[in-house]
Scaffold this active site. Structure first.
Site, PDB file in Angstrom:
ATOM      1  N   HIS A  68       0.814  -1.221   0.000  1.00 46.88           N
ATOM      2  CA  HIS A  68       0.000   0.000   0.000  1.00 46.88           C
ATOM      3  C   HIS A  68       0.849   1.273   0.000  1.00 46.88           C
ATOM      4  O   HIS A  68       0.299   2.373  -0.135  1.00 46.88           O
ATOM      5  CB  HIS A  68      -0.950   0.025   1.200  1.00 46.88           C
ATOM      6  CG  HIS A  68      -1.934  -1.107   1.205  1.00 46.88           C
ATOM      7  ND1 HIS A  68      -2.784  -1.352   0.145  1.00 46.88           N
ATOM      8  CD2 HIS A  68      -2.196  -2.080   2.126  1.00 46.88           C
ATOM      9  CE1 HIS A  68      -3.523  -2.422   0.423  1.00 46.88           C
ATOM     10  NE2 HIS A  68      -3.185  -2.886   1.604  1.00 46.88           N
ATOM     11  N   HIS A  84      -6.148  -7.472  -0.521  1.00 47.01           N
ATOM     12  CA  HIS A  84      -6.302  -6.046  -0.815  1.00 47.01           C
ATOM     13  C   HIS A  84      -5.527  -5.639  -2.064  1.00 47.01           C
ATOM     14  O   HIS A  84      -4.446  -6.172  -2.329  1.00 47.01           O
ATOM     15  CB  HIS A  84      -5.794  -5.205   0.364  1.00 47.01           C
ATOM     16  CG  HIS A  84      -6.455  -5.531   1.663  1.00 47.01           C
ATOM     17  ND1 HIS A  84      -5.919  -6.437   2.573  1.00 47.01           N
ATOM     18  CD2 HIS A  84      -7.627  -5.101   2.196  1.00 47.01           C
ATOM     19  CE1 HIS A  84      -6.720  -6.526   3.627  1.00 47.01           C
ATOM     20  NE2 HIS A  84      -7.770  -5.737   3.427  1.00 47.01           N
ATOM     21  N   ASP A 117      -4.230 -13.316   3.506  1.00 50.84           N
ATOM     22  CA  ASP A 117      -5.471 -12.842   4.135  1.00 50.84           C
ATOM     23  C   ASP A 117      -6.707 -13.186   3.308  1.00 50.84           C
ATOM     24  O   ASP A 117      -7.817 -12.778   3.639  1.00 50.84           O
ATOM     25  CB  ASP A 117      -5.402 -11.323   4.416  1.00 50.84           C
ATOM     26  CG  ASP A 117      -4.862 -10.499   3.268  1.00 50.84           C
ATOM     27  OD1 ASP A 117      -4.645 -11.057   2.174  1.00 50.84           O
ATOM     28  OD2 ASP A 117      -4.669  -9.279   3.457  1.00 50.84           O
ATOM     29  N   ASP A 159      -2.678 -10.854  -2.599  1.00 56.30           N
ATOM     30  CA  ASP A 159      -3.206 -10.410  -1.309  1.00 56.30           C
ATOM     31  C   ASP A 159      -4.676 -10.017  -1.483  1.00 56.30           C
ATOM     32  O   ASP A 159      -5.087  -9.585  -2.564  1.00 56.30           O
ATOM     33  CB  ASP A 159      -2.380  -9.206  -0.820  1.00 56.30           C
ATOM     34  CG  ASP A 159      -2.790  -8.712   0.569  1.00 56.30           C
ATOM     35  OD1 ASP A 159      -2.099  -9.067   1.539  1.00 56.30           O
ATOM     36  OD2 ASP A 159      -3.795  -7.966   0.671  1.00 56.30           O
TER      37      ASP A 159
HETATM   38  C1  OKP Z   1      -2.995  -4.439   4.629  1.00 51.93           C
HETATM   39  B1  OKP Z   1      -2.614  -5.602   3.708  1.00 51.93           B
HETATM   40  C2  OKP Z   1      -8.354  -1.808  10.039  1.00 51.93           C
HETATM   41  C3  OKP Z   1      -9.420  -1.855   8.987  1.00 51.93           C
HETATM   42  C4  OKP Z   1      -9.150  -2.900   7.947  1.00 51.93           C
HETATM   43  C5  OKP Z   1      -7.194  -3.268   6.611  1.00 51.93           C
HETATM   44  C6  OKP Z   1      -6.390  -2.806   5.460  1.00 51.93           C
HETATM   45  C7  OKP Z   1      -4.904  -3.063   5.555  1.00 51.93           C
HETATM   46  C8  OKP Z   1      -4.464  -4.317   4.841  1.00 51.93           C
HETATM   47  N1  OKP Z   1      -8.614  -0.942  11.139  1.00 51.93           N
HETATM   48  N2  OKP Z   1      -8.342  -2.491   6.833  1.00 51.93           N
HETATM   49  O1  OKP Z   1      -2.989  -5.448   2.366  1.00 51.93           O
HETATM   50  O2  OKP Z   1      -3.048  -6.885   4.168  1.00 51.93           O
HETATM   51 ZN    ZN Z   2      -4.134  -7.507   2.566  1.00 45.47          ZN
END
Ligand code: OKP
Ligand code: ZN
Length: 344
Positions: free
Chosen positions: A161, A199, A286, A197
């Protein structure tokens, strides 16, 4: 398989995280790396080796110098202002409509560089994130030294990210992107980054968006429902020379292996067509059913299938850890992926 991890990476351990309106324990915890390390050792993959220190100039190949200086010094400045705890923004430009003013104060810069509220900067976050990049670079170096082979970089905090001058989503420095650029700078004419991933890797996409020498392919949750919300749509195909070298494959929440595998076929076909000299995998686990932050339903065996399919590309391959938040299962699924890759 050569595996890398730097003990300093554990130094990023924020006190808390705001999730759905409630402060709680961070999901992206240092213990994630420990469970992966244990699983790797138990499975006889590894051992984990500490990376050597790579020069900052390599990181500056993909990140903005003002951004790097900010990350390095933000927590010292936070303390100098008499504040306790972790540095967090409290105000954002909202869009990129305002120019960054020279000499802007810390709060202005926190809001300028950070795009969310889940990524606190601690006193040692920089050290940890920088060490995580070294870990990825040590893995990349394995690929350049024998032109074949593969490596696993136990990166955390994660990276995909982090953009040219932006951090968020638990990410500060984009380890996979720095590694991909390092491979380009050390003999690979074309490099592909494949990001399975959950995301979308908005940072990696941004870094390589206008380039035709680095292909970015991602399978992820639809940004209409999931983080990072503003990018990852299928009409984002790259710009200028990079047009056609960015492939987003968004899928709905609840996706299981059969539908995920269809997207995987599309991704693999694009990777094959591109014929890169090296491949970087932003390996998030994830996508596993039951992940506390995510909503795909892959099973453990599916990760072995993923590893197998990646292996069939027959490319020098660097795996870089990204997400995965079920503490007791991350290690197992990383191992499944690597075993699938190694056994084909
Ligand atoms: C990072 B990676 C958290 C809300 C959920 C998560 C996004 C980060 C993911 N308070 N958002 O891509 O696994
Ligand atoms: Zn992720």
């Amino acid at each position: 398989m050569k595996c890398f991890y730097a003990a300093e990476q554990a130094l990023h351990a924020p006190a808390s995280e705001l999730n759905r309106g409630t402060m709680g324990s961070p999901f992206e915890a240092a213990s994630r790396a420990a469970t992966v390390a244990t699983a790797l050792t138990d499975a006889g993959i590894g051992p984990l080796m500490p990376p050597s220190a790579f020069p900052d100039a390599i990181v500056a190949r993909v990140h903005d110098s003002g951004f790097l200086e900010f990350l390095r010094t933000a927590h010292d400045e936070w303390r100098a202002l008499g504040r306790d705890g972790d540095a967090m923004p409290m105000c954002w430009p909202g869009t990129t409509m305002y120019p960054m003013r020279p000499g802007a104060g810390l709060d202005a810069r926190l809001g300028h560089y950070c795009f969310d509220i889940m990524t606190p900067i601690t006193a040692t976050s920089w050290t940890a994130a920088r060490a995580s990049v070294n870990t990825a670079l040590a893995g990349a170096q394995v690929l350049t030294s024998d032109g074949q082979g593969s490596a696993f970089a136990l990166c955390r905090p994660p990276g995909h990210h982090a953009g040219i001058a932006a951090y968020g989503g638990y990410c500060f420095l984009n380890s996979a992107a720095v590694a991909a650029q390092y491979l380009r700078d050390n003999g690979a004419r074309r490099v592909a980054v494949f990001d399975p991933d959950y995301h979308h890797g908005n940072g990696t996409q941004q870094i390589f968006y206008d380039r035709d020498d680095v292909l970015y392919v991602s399978i992820h949750a639809d940004p209409q429902t999931d983080f990072p919300f503003y990018s990852g749509f299928s009409d984002e195909v790259g710009s200028g020379a990079g047009e056609g070298f960015n492939l987003n494959l968004p899928l709905p929440q609840g996706t299981r292996w059969p539908e995920w595998e269809q997207a995987l076929q599309t991704a693999l076909a694009a990777l094959t067509r591109f014929a890169p000299d090296a491949l970087v995998i932003s390996l998030g686990v994830d996508t596993l059913e039951g992940d506390p932050l995510c909503h795909f339903n892959l099973q453990s065996d599916d990760f072995a299938r993923l590893g197998q399919r990646i292996a069939r590309l027959g490319l020098p391959t660097l795996f870089v850890l990204e997400g995965g938040y079920q503490l007791d299962l991350i290690g197992r699924n990383v191992v499944r992926t690597l075993q699938g890759f190694l056994n084909r």
